[in-house]
Each structure stands twice: as structure tokens, then as C-alpha cells.
Scaffold this motif. Structure first.
Motif, PDB file in Angstrom:
ATOM      1  N   ASN A 136      -1.982   4.919   4.167  1.00 25.85           N
ATOM      2  CA  ASN A 136      -1.130   3.864   3.611  1.00 25.85           C
ATOM      3  C   ASN A 136      -1.956   2.688   3.092  1.00 25.85           C
ATOM      4  O   ASN A 136      -1.637   2.096   2.052  1.00 25.85           O
ATOM      5  CB  ASN A 136      -0.117   3.387   4.655  1.00 25.85           C
ATOM      6  CG  ASN A 136       0.973   4.404   4.924  1.00 25.85           C
ATOM      7  OD1 ASN A 136       1.233   5.282   4.087  1.00 25.85           O
ATOM      8  ND2 ASN A 136       1.611   4.324   6.075  1.00 25.85           N
ATOM      9  N   ILE A 137      -3.019   2.350   3.819  1.00 21.80           N
ATOM     10  CA  ILE A 137      -3.898   1.255   3.383  1.00 21.80           C
ATOM     11  C   ILE A 137      -4.601   1.629   2.082  1.00 21.80           C
ATOM     12  O   ILE A 137      -4.637   0.853   1.121  1.00 21.80           O
ATOM     13  CB  ILE A 137      -4.930   0.912   4.472  1.00 21.80           C
ATOM     14  CG1 ILE A 137      -4.242   0.272   5.684  1.00 21.80           C
ATOM     15  CG2 ILE A 137      -5.999  -0.037   3.916  1.00 21.80           C
ATOM     16  CD1 ILE A 137      -5.163   0.109   6.885  1.00 21.80           C
ATOM     17  N   ILE A 138      -5.169   2.825   2.038  1.00 22.11           N
ATOM     18  CA  ILE A 138      -5.882   3.263   0.834  1.00 22.11           C
ATOM     19  C   ILE A 138      -4.928   3.340  -0.351  1.00 22.11           C
ATOM     20  O   ILE A 138      -5.254   2.888  -1.459  1.00 22.11           O
ATOM     21  CB  ILE A 138      -6.562   4.628   1.066  1.00 22.11           C
ATOM     22  CG1 ILE A 138      -7.623   4.515   2.168  1.00 22.11           C
ATOM     23  CG2 ILE A 138      -7.195   5.143  -0.224  1.00 22.11           C
ATOM     24  CD1 ILE A 138      -8.180   5.846   2.634  1.00 22.11           C
ATOM     25  N   PHE A 139      -3.739   3.893  -0.120  1.00 22.74           N
ATOM     26  CA  PHE A 139      -2.754   4.003  -1.200  1.00 22.74           C
ATOM     27  C   PHE A 139      -2.385   2.626  -1.742  1.00 22.74           C
ATOM     28  O   PHE A 139      -2.354   2.412  -2.964  1.00 22.74           O
ATOM     29  CB  PHE A 139      -1.501   4.719  -0.688  1.00 22.74           C
ATOM     30  CG  PHE A 139      -0.437   4.880  -1.740  1.00 22.74           C
ATOM     31  CD1 PHE A 139      -0.487   5.914  -2.660  1.00 22.74           C
ATOM     32  CD2 PHE A 139       0.622   3.984  -1.807  1.00 22.74           C
ATOM     33  CE1 PHE A 139       0.490   6.058  -3.635  1.00 22.74           C
ATOM     34  CE2 PHE A 139       1.601   4.111  -2.779  1.00 22.74           C
ATOM     35  CZ  PHE A 139       1.541   5.153  -3.691  1.00 22.74           C
ATOM     36  N   GLU A 140      -2.116   1.693  -0.857  1.00 20.98           N
ATOM     37  CA  GLU A 140      -1.708   0.351  -1.274  1.00 20.98           C
ATOM     38  C   GLU A 140      -2.816  -0.346  -2.058  1.00 20.98           C
ATOM     39  O   GLU A 140      -2.572  -0.940  -3.125  1.00 20.98           O
ATOM     40  CB  GLU A 140      -1.333  -0.480  -0.048  1.00 20.98           C
ATOM     41  CG  GLU A 140      -0.923  -1.918  -0.346  1.00 20.98           C
ATOM     42  CD  GLU A 140       0.386  -2.048  -1.098  1.00 20.98           C
ATOM     43  OE1 GLU A 140       0.619  -3.126  -1.690  1.00 20.98           O
ATOM     44  OE2 GLU A 140       1.176  -1.070  -1.112  1.00 20.98           O
ATOM     45  N   GLN A 141      -4.037  -0.295  -1.538  1.00 20.81           N
ATOM     46  CA  GLN A 141      -5.132  -1.019  -2.173  1.00 20.81           C
ATOM     47  C   GLN A 141      -5.587  -0.370  -3.478  1.00 20.81           C
ATOM     48  O   GLN A 141      -5.873  -1.066  -4.454  1.00 20.81           O
ATOM     49  CB  GLN A 141      -6.320  -1.115  -1.214  1.00 20.81           C
ATOM     50  CG  GLN A 141      -6.047  -1.902   0.063  1.00 20.81           C
ATOM     51  CD  GLN A 141      -5.650  -3.337  -0.197  1.00 20.81           C
ATOM     52  OE1 GLN A 141      -4.541  -3.771   0.126  1.00 20.81           O
ATOM     53  NE2 GLN A 141      -6.545  -4.097  -0.786  1.00 20.81           N
TER      54      GLN A 141
END
Length: 202
Positions: free
Chosen positions: A30-35
Motif C-alpha cells: 500500500n505504501i509503495i502503491f501510494e508513493q
């Protein structure tokens, strides 16, 4: 010799099977997707020694599958390579001990440059300094090494590599990465031909 090889294969495979199931896999994705996918940043991986080689491999695999990524050597970061970091990037750091000096220092340097940069850590020590500093920590399960001295990174790097592959596959599925998408990024060699053939067949 055959029995010993069988024993070693079993040891390695058991370590992979015993990677703990944990919500941090989803948190990291989720962090990688968002950033990266939403905000337009990139994934920057780092590690020292053998862990660094795993981090470099992860960056190239992410890049070829639709998630822009780059490897940054933690020592070179102290001599200018830190400039690779930009707003909306995310750091993925690998350290089996969770206290590798160069990686600890990299966190301080990165936060001085970009205070809000999110950090993902893959480590064998879930209560380590790096684990406690991370926004998401993926624990390897801290397997013993098959190295007869119990020193050289062997089983630990196998597990790290598998975790990296899992993250790549989960992200590919999340962004619905296709054969055509792959073909656009991988023009040469057997895989380039194969991806174009698959894309044409759909």
C-alpha cells in the motif's frame, strides 16, 4: 554428497515455508502503491553487502514490472548519491541484523533531506532499531544459515529474495500489469520476444 545436498535443499525450503505471514506485506504494498503509482515517486532500495545485492535485484525487477525503482548504495549516499531521493519516493531497506550502521545512518540522512519519506524494512530482527523506525517492517523469520560456520549470509538472503519476489508479484497484480506492459519495458532477448508474443495473442 547426495544426502548432504538433499539436507541443504530441505533446510532452505523450510526457511522459505516458514516466512511469517504478516500484515506488513500488505502495508508495504500500500505504501509503495501510494508513493509510486499514485503520487509519481519511485521506490529506492538499499542494503549493504549481500543484502545490498538483493536490494539491487529487487529494484531492477520492480522497474521491469511497472514500478519505477532504483538501488542506492548506503555508503555512496553519504557522498552525493542521496540526491537520488525526491519528494514522494519511498525507501526499502534490507538488513538482516536490523542495525547495519550504514543503513541506520541512511535513515537519518534521508529524513534530513525529506522528513516525511516513508520507510519499509526487511529484517531478521523484528525488535531491532531499523524495525522500530520503519513505517512497515517485514520480518524474515530469522532463519539460521546453512553456512557451516553459521556466518555467511546464505539462508537469510534466500528468504530476503523470496520476500522481494512476493512484493513484486503483489504489486504487479495490484496494478494489473500485462504482457503488453512488460513488452514495452523489456525489448531485448528471449523475454522480450516472449512478452510481445503473449501480448499479440491477447
Amino acid at each position: 554428497m547426495t544426502d548432504r545436498i538433499t539436507e541443504l535443499l530441505k533446510f532452505e525450503s523450510e526457511a522459505v515455508k516458514n516466512i511469517p505471514l504478516q500484515t506488513s506485506f500488505e502495508e508495504a504494498i500500500n505504501i509503495i502503491f501510494e508513493q509510486v503509482q499514485v503520487k509519481g515517486g519511485k521506490l529506492v532500495t538499499s542494503g549493504m553487502g549481500k543484502a545490498g545485492q538483493i536490494a539491487h535485484n529487487m529494484a531492477t525487477t520492480f522497474s521491469s514490472t511497472g514500478t519505477p525503482a532504483a538501488f542506492m548504495h548506503p555508503s555512496e549516499a553519504q557522498h552525493g548519491d542521496l540526491g537520488l531521493l525526491q519528494k514522494n519516493d519511498v525507501l526499502l531497506l534490507i538488513s538482516n541484523s536490523g542495525k547495519t550502521r550504514e543503513i541506520v545512518e541512511l535513515i537519518d540522512l534521508a529524513r534530513y533531506l525529506i522528513p516525511t519519506i516513508p520507510i519499509i524494512v526487511i529484517t531478521g530482527q523484528k525488535n531491532s532499531f531499523l524495525a522500530n523506525e520503519a513505517n512497515a517492517t517485514i520480518w524474515t523469520g530469522n532463519p539460521g544459515e546453512i553456512c557451516p560456520l553459521g556466518l555467511s549470509p546464505t539462508t537469510s538472503t534466500t528468504v530476503m529474495n523470496v520476500i522481494g519476489n512476493i512484493l513484486v508479484v503483489l504489486m504487479m497484480e495490484k496494478i494489473k500489469f500485462s504482457s503488453m506492459d512488460y513488452a514495452k519495458r523489456h525489448h531485448g532477448g528471449y523475454l522480450g520476444d516472449k512478452s510481445r508474443t503473449q501480448a499479440k495473442g491477447k
